[in-house]
Design a protein around this motif. Structure first.
Motif, PDB file in Angstrom:
ATOM      1  N   ALA A   1      -1.825  11.228  -8.986  1.00 55.00           N
ATOM      2  CA  ALA A   1      -3.017  11.650  -8.256  1.00 55.00           C
ATOM      3  C   ALA A   1      -3.025  13.165  -8.079  1.00 55.00           C
ATOM      4  CB  ALA A   1      -3.052  10.955  -6.896  1.00 55.00           C
TER       5      ALA A   1
ATOM      6  N   GLY B   1       1.432   8.888  -6.343  1.00 57.05           N
ATOM      7  CA  GLY B   1       1.259  10.207  -5.750  1.00 57.05           C
ATOM      8  C   GLY B   1       1.248  11.330  -6.766  1.00 57.05           C
TER       9      GLY B   1
ATOM     10  N   SER C   1       0.832  -1.205   0.000  1.00 52.65           N
ATOM     11  CA  SER C   1       0.000   0.000   0.000  1.00 52.65           C
ATOM     12  C   SER C   1       0.866   1.256   0.000  1.00 52.65           C
ATOM     13  CB  SER C   1      -0.922   0.007   1.220  1.00 52.65           C
ATOM     14  OG  SER C   1      -1.824  -1.078   1.180  1.00 52.65           O
ATOM     15  N   ASP C   2       1.946   1.235   0.787  1.00 51.58           N
ATOM     16  CA  ASP C   2       2.844   2.391   0.840  1.00 51.58           C
ATOM     17  C   ASP C   2       3.507   2.633  -0.517  1.00 51.58           C
ATOM     18  OD1 ASP C   2       2.217   2.689   3.484  1.00 51.58           O
ATOM     19  OD2 ASP C   2       4.051   1.738   4.242  1.00 51.58           O
TER      20      ASP C   2
ATOM     21  N   THR D   1       2.408   1.635  -3.506  1.00 47.33           N
ATOM     22  CA  THR D   1       1.392   2.057  -4.477  1.00 47.33           C
ATOM     23  C   THR D   1       1.055   3.527  -4.296  1.00 47.33           C
ATOM     24  OG1 THR D   1       0.440  -0.174  -4.548  1.00 47.33           O
ATOM     25  CG2 THR D   1      -0.959   1.644  -5.294  1.00 47.33           C
ATOM     26  N   ALA D   2       0.923   3.959  -3.038  1.00 49.89           N
ATOM     27  CA  ALA D   2       0.621   5.363  -2.768  1.00 49.89           C
ATOM     28  C   ALA D   2       1.767   6.263  -3.225  1.00 49.89           C
ATOM     29  CB  ALA D   2       0.356   5.554  -1.277  1.00 49.89           C
ATOM     30  N   PHE D   3       2.992   5.824  -3.007  1.00 47.99           N
ATOM     31  CA  PHE D   3       4.164   6.615  -3.411  1.00 47.99           C
ATOM     32  C   PHE D   3       4.252   6.729  -4.928  1.00 47.99           C
ATOM     33  CE2 PHE D   3       8.668   6.320  -4.804  1.00 47.99           C
ATOM     34  CZ  PHE D   3       9.048   7.615  -4.507  1.00 47.99           C
TER      35      PHE D   3
END
Length: 217
Positions: free
Chosen positions: A161, A158, A150-151, A153-155
């Protein structure tokens, strides 16, 4: 003669004790069934651990390729990329150490073949404790793996997004919005005052044929 009798007596007692101990060592079928069921659970857990390890390593390979690409494209992200890849390596090292130890322990219990009821009870209790510890450890490892995914994917997502959110309000970014203010709506024309004839409460004016007007209340 007496000596021969003594020797015979000793042999008889030894044989009798062997028969008694043999009869007493008959295994309790319920204990055997319980231990075999736990060994089957241990085998299933070993298979699950192997599958999870393969999945984790495949995920790590995919994530590392994407992180390396991001690092090459934007050197400013190098520190973050290095930290995420270090966490991946930490997970792999844990699988090689604690994971290997758990597997060895389970395999040792699976290979056991107790010959007494007391041995069965001890082996069954030990295997039950080991199964609980291994399940807990595996769940913790998989939770950590999901969190890392999850970390990452978010990075990686980012910047995309942030670009997609170009219409966000200024408050969300702690700054002023550059969006143009919408032109103020044109003022609506003032409503015309109603005429006397339009006002039902106003006195009505009636014209006389000879000129002038008569006001009728």
């Amino acid at each position: 003669m007496k000596k021969q009798f003594t020797v015979f007596s000793i042999l008889f007692v030894f044989a009798l004790s062997f028969v008694v101990s043999s009869c007493g060592s008959k295994l309790d079928e319920a204990l055997v069934t319980d231990f075999n069921a736990k060994k089957a659970d241990a085998q299933k857990l070993l298979t699950s651990m192997a599958d999870n390890t393969k999945m984790m390593l495949a995920d790590h390979a995919t994530w590392k390729a994407k992180l390396d690409s991001e690092k090459a494209a934007d050197p400013d992200d190098a520190a973050k990329v290095d930290a995420l890849e270090a966490e991946m390596q930490k997970h792999e090292d844990m699988c090689k150490t604690s994971g290997k130890a758990m597997q060895d322990s389970l395999n040792a219990y699976i290979a056991m073949n107790p010959t007494t009821n007391d041995g069965l009870k001890a082996a069954s209790a030990g295997l039950a404790a080991q199964l609980a510890a291994c399940n807990s450890g595996c769940n913790m490892m998989m939770d950590a793996h999901k969190k890392l995914g999850s970390d990452i994917t978010a990075f990686l997502g980012g910047e995309a997004a942030e670009a997609a959110a170009g219409g966000e309000s200024a408050e969300a970014h702690g700054g002023m919005s550059h969006a143009k203010a919408a032109p103020a709506a044109a003022a609506a024309p003032a409503a015309a005052a109603p005429t006397a004839n339009e006002n039902p409460n106003a006195p009505k004016v009636m014209k006389k044929s000879g000129g002038g007007a008569v006001i009728k209340q």
